[in-house]
Scaffold this active site. Structure first.
Site, short mmCIF file in Angstrom:
data_model
loop_
_atom_site.label_atom_id
_atom_site.label_comp_id
_atom_site.label_asym_id
_atom_site.label_seq_id
_atom_site.Cartn_x
_atom_site.Cartn_y
_atom_site.Cartn_z
N TYR A 33 -41.64 -8.24 19.67
CA TYR A 33 -41.67 -8.48 17.66
C TYR A 33 -39.83 -7.11 17.56
O TYR A 33 -39.26 -7.96 17.03
CB TYR A 33 -42.19 -8.08 16.78
N PHE B 94 -37.35 -8.67 18.89
CA PHE B 94 -36.25 -10.13 18.12
C PHE B 94 -35.88 -9.41 17.34
O PHE B 94 -34.76 -10.34 16.48
CB PHE B 94 -36.89 -11.17 18.57
N GLU C 185 -49.29 -14.69 7.97
CA GLU C 185 -49.50 -14.40 9.59
C GLU C 185 -50.46 -14.80 9.80
O GLU C 185 -51.58 -14.23 9.70
CB GLU C 185 -48.07 -13.07 9.38
N ASP D 4 -53.67 -18.80 9.53
CA ASP D 4 -53.14 -19.77 10.69
C ASP D 4 -52.22 -20.65 8.97
O ASP D 4 -53.17 -21.94 8.36
CB ASP D 4 -52.94 -20.33 11.41
N GLU E 119 -39.63 -18.55 11.35
CA GLU E 119 -39.08 -18.91 12.77
C GLU E 119 -39.50 -18.85 13.61
O GLU E 119 -40.35 -18.35 14.25
CB GLU E 119 -37.74 -17.39 12.66
N GLU F 147 -41.68 -24.02 20.47
CA GLU F 147 -42.72 -23.86 19.91
C GLU F 147 -43.55 -23.94 18.98
O GLU F 147 -43.91 -23.55 18.17
CB GLU F 147 -42.08 -22.30 20.02
#
Lengths: 657, 657
Positions: B328, B331, B394, B427, B443, B452
């Protein structure tokens, strides 16, 4: 020579099946009828045409109906089973004789992604049902002009299911105005399809014989492919004077080729409206059975080869291993070979000794085995009316026992002509010769000539040969030819070794060009440099390297190289397994096969450049091989493909010396 | 995204060597001199020219002398060691800095078998001596017009010895009148040579820079090859106004490319009569070092990429695995990406809500991670002067902890504008949304866009998006381009897996054609068919299949495909890693590489037909790929090569969902 002790596979009688591809609901009844009239199996669709509803081709315009329609499709996709009405093959009764046929409307390369996706689900469902019923073979439809997604799906099914055997229908000729496409288009589709599927051996061909036949050369290609079944539509039959259906001469010849390969046959009735108890359908089956019975008689060589077709064997290692009784027994039966040896010794004796001389000629038989060459040498001497003293040298302690017996008998007879035979238990290279020889006779050749180390043995024996002495054989030459054979490639795949040559009787193989010579060995070797004991200082003089080119007009696929030998026993007495001049009736040697790790696609007008090496170290001899293919355009040579060098340093295969 | 936790290899400074290929007897002296003036290593012949006697080229006529001569040769072949006078590299002193050079008179493809055999023995003896001295790298001479036996011998040595590293000298251009042969002949020889040697990674190139340079396109090919050293002969230097040697602009640019690749450099003095303490030889080394120091500054992306060039990484599996803090952290540093997201949310808010409205826009951030998109959404709302309510969802329990902290801070600030943020641990596909969203921000893209599982996640989130809601991103497209790279092929070989894509920063790679799109995903998916809970019934709508063709003018070798993505965040706010329109300064994604199991030789004017699939089952998503190459002649399409289908059924690589 090859190790004939391996048990060969058993050839079966022809199995004839019936194409029952119709919508008749009384499946069990049809099966029992077809069986009763003598067919071995039946091809039946897995599902009926009503199952094609699952393509969901037309979407309703009205929004609400459309939603229901799409939801129905998604629910089917999520896994709705067949309805009973949709199935042709239903109960498991008698299904051991059924080959399942997938639906013709399945279209995996449609430009419409919905049709593609639903076709894939439908095809998987048909396979799953066939497997559930215990049907071992499923026949699928020919590829269309685009077929990459079809190939992917089929290979995925083969990989993912209970390993069914898949037969892909392929027409012998395509329906096309272009002559080339018509003749070879179907084969080209096949070769691309199976390459995409990684040459998976579970994928075979059901070859659909068309009324038009391609040229002999194109037919030959199909022989080299994994044809599991030949489909004969009844409308290719002609009616003879007596009113019976018969095949044309050319079709007969084609059918005979496939009968020899032991493939299945399927009779497909071109009349779709025939009554099920119409006995006409028997006639076609009877015709195929008749052709199978009435084939030409096998010659000696074919009889010997029965069961060994395309059966890969490891070449013998006679220097490292001691051969068994049965191997000697088998090969001693080859009269043709021993007659040639007898002629060679006879001619050599006539040349060497004047007719009125009392001179005794010393003959050494190197590797006498159980004694056949001793016998033949004595016979030759008798015929030539020349006196001989024979030494028989053998290193195999077991064969030696038999040799002692043979020679005792010979010696008793020999008294008559003053000839006598001495036997010695020794490796010829280490034998302590009591006198020098006039003639050295040996039978140490392998399928590729030098591959059982004849050069090394005879070099080692040269020290007890007189300076003007004769070696029988006096020379031998190895030959190679480019070979196409999905069958042999699959067999090598089963051995998991592409870096060794195999002894094999070629059958489902196409030789892409005539053999060419790679190298020759001559005996005695007048240039041999030896040490004080008369032994060669090194073995480098037996290293060989050859580059051979083959120009092909047509396209094809290269799986490896066939190997043969030619041999001069003495002057014009020759012995050969070269296919264009094979010694008639001789059966001691099958050819040899050098596989390639990866089959190479050959466009038309490819030049194949084959590189072959015979290499040696102090303790072993081995071959390496590579291939470099290119096509010539107007301006330049365009490289097409080059292989890796096979068997570097003899890592996978070597012959101990 | 890729897993940046793997330790990248370390880039080294340039190593410059000196070509000491002369017969000077004071080897140790030369080595220490060369080291003293600052060279890192030295290239020295293993043996002297007198060793060429072992070719035994002329056989004496007289029979007795001839026998002695041949016996001498056989005795040497049997294993006579070097004489001291024949050796250039003698003691092991300082030899850790030496690269051994084999003899130029060795001729492995002579038509004379004696020269071939003796050349092989001599070459093996030189290698054996170098290995005995502990010299890790041996440089060999360029191939002649025929080189199959040379290739076999070299590969045999590499396989059989203590695994030395072999550098094959190759001139950048050939000495030929044919322009094509001059430009690409050397590369064609190389590509055939290394294929014969099974693409062995121990075989590298020492590229000899010629005064004439080939076109830019041909130079690019060499970048994709395993160049281990660049040899600079001093006579390609020009003399500048101040009297110093300099390279031409084009040569400079070439040298820079190789400096970036971190290869070794070798200065080869074209004056063979220079005194050993002549300091001129320093100048060339200094020049290369100066070029290395004075290269252009790295941009942000290059800095980020340092050490990752051609370094294969497994793509992330963010749905199956929980990402680590450091990922994290890395990025989130990509400002360019987050500015684009902020612009997209800003534009969407302006479009959706009139400027004078009090309406609250519900924004859901799917996969909020540690919160950067929450922050950017709030900033966008502030800038747009629109009221928002933000939900941050998240699934990673660890990132969630950080997210809680971030959001507490945000909420304190947010009081000012009435905006607020709610966080949820779930989720996104299973989140129980308290209200429907206007804007869904995520993202979830990988290097290939959908790799992904962004499509699957956003389909699952669609149920809480209002019918007219907006997804940011709104669409993304995957691209492929044919790629040549011996380096990446070798890396994949080390991973022993050619059936998975790798995330990699391309460096020693040549893209053979511009990328083309394979498929697109759009969100929200207006055609999605869902069950009562709003979830997709199946995932078949996310299956993709695409056939893409690339027409190449020049010949080459295909090792696989590069993969990129383009993305529309909102209307004209786009984000891309497509090399022709890469978002400037964005570094979050390296491209992806789909390798081929076997490199494919591409003749000139080849048409590459690439087949790519995105496939799904209930629990996973995977790619399959295959390639079909053909060339068009005047009359027809000639198939050149077709690959196997890679990764059938996702057997080697899949993404869990």
């Amino acid at each position: 020579m090859s190790d004939s002790n391996d048990t060969p596979p058993i050839q079966q009688n022809v199995a004839v099946g019936y194409w029952g591809a119709n919508e008749n609901p009384k499946v069990n009844h049809i099966i029992s009828h077809i069986r009763n009239i003598g067919y071995e199996f039946i091809v039946l669709p897995v599902s009926r045409s009503s199952f094609s509803r699952v393509l969901f081709e037309s979407t309703p315009e009205d929004e609400e109906t459309k939603q229901v329609f799409l939801r129905n499709m998604e629910e089917w996709r999520a896994g709705i089973p067949f309805s009973r009405e949709e199935l042709c093959l239903q109960s498991a009764e008698s299904l051991e004789v059924a080959v399942g046929l997938t639906s013709p409307w399945i279209d995996l390369d449609s430009t419409d992604s919905r049709i593609r996706t639903n076709s894939e689900i439908a095809l998987r469902q048909e396979f799953a049902w066939a497997i559930y019923l215990g049907i071992g073979t499923v026949m699928i439809h020919p590829p269309k002009s685009e077929f990459c997604n079809y190939a992917r799906t089929v290979w995925s099914i083969i990989n993912g299911t209970g390993h069914p055997s898949v037969w892909m229908q392929l027409p012998l000729t395509l329906d096309s105005d272009e002559p080339r496409k018509k003749e070879t288009g179907s084969w080209e589709q096949w070769t691309k399809f199976r390459t995409l599927c990684s040459h998976d051996t579970r994928l075979g061909i059901a070859l659909y014989i068309t009324a038009d036949l391609p040229s002999e050369k194109v037919l030959e290609r199909w022989i080299a492919e994994p044809v599991r079944a030949v489909i004969i539509p009844t409308d290719i039959f002609l009616i003879n004077a007596k009113g019976y259906p018969v095949l044309s001469k050319k079709h007969q010849s084609l059918v005979r080729s496939f009968l020899k390969l032991g493939v299945n046959f399927v009779i497909r009735d071109s009349k779709t409206d025939r009554e099920e108890n119409d006995s006409t359908v028997d006639i076609y089956m009877q015709y195929i059975r008749y052709m199978n019975r009435s084939g030409p008689e096998l010659n000696e060589r074919e009889k010997f080869a029965t069961g060994y077709q395309d059966y890969l064997q490891s070449p013998l290692q006679p220097l490292m291993d001691n051969l068994e009784y049965s191997i000697y027994e088998t090969f001693e039966k080859d009269r043709v070979k021993y007659i040639l040896y007898e002629q060679a010794v006879h001619r050599a004796l006539l040349d060497r000794v004047p007719s009125d001389s009392d001179e005794i000629t010393v003959i050494v038989v190197a590797g006498a085995g159980r004694g056949p060459l001793v016998t033949r040498s004595l016979k030759a001497a008798e015929k030539a009316n020349r006196k001989v003293r024979v030494y028989a040298v053998e290193k195999n302690p077991n064969a030696f026992v038999t040799l002692v017996n043979t020679i005792s008998l010979q010696n008793m007879k020999a008294q008559v002509w003053d000839d006598n035979v001495t036997i010695a238990f020794s490796d010829i290279r280490r034998w302590n010769a009591p006198e020098k020889a006039d003639i050295l006779v040996s039978e140490l050749l392998g399928s590729f000539g030098d591959n059982e180390l004849s050069p090394e043995c005879l070099d080692g024996a040269q020290k007890f040969l007189k300076p003007d002495g004769i070696s029988i054989p006096s020379s031998y030459t190895a030959f190679i030819a480019p070979l196409s054979s999905a069958k042999l490639f699959a067999e090598a795949a089963m051995h998991r070794d592409w870096e060794m040559p195999y002894v094999v009787m070629f059958h489902a193989c196409t030789q892409l060009a005539s053999p060419k010579s790679v190298w020759t060995f001559e005996h005695p070797n007048r240039l041999l440099t030896v040490d004080e004991q008369g032994n060669p200082i090194t073995n480098y003089h037996n290293v060989r390297y050859s580059k051979v080119t083959f120009d092909l007009a047509e396209n094809g696929i290269l799986h490896g190289f066939a190997g043969y030998f030619d041999c001069v026993l003495y002057k014009d007495i020759k012995m050969s397994i070269h296919p264009e001049r094979h010694s008639t009736g001789m059966f001691s040697w099958f050819p040899i096969f050098f596989p390639l790790k990866e089959p190479i696609h050959l466009p038309r007008e490819t030049c194949i450049e084959a590189h072959f090496w015979r290499l040696t170290s102090q303790s072993k001899v081995w071959y390496e091989w590579a291939v470099d293919c290119s096509i010539s355009t107007i301006h330049e040579n365009v490289p097409v493909n080059v292989s890796v060098i096979h068997n570097p340093n003899g890592r996978s295969y070597w012959i101990g010396c």
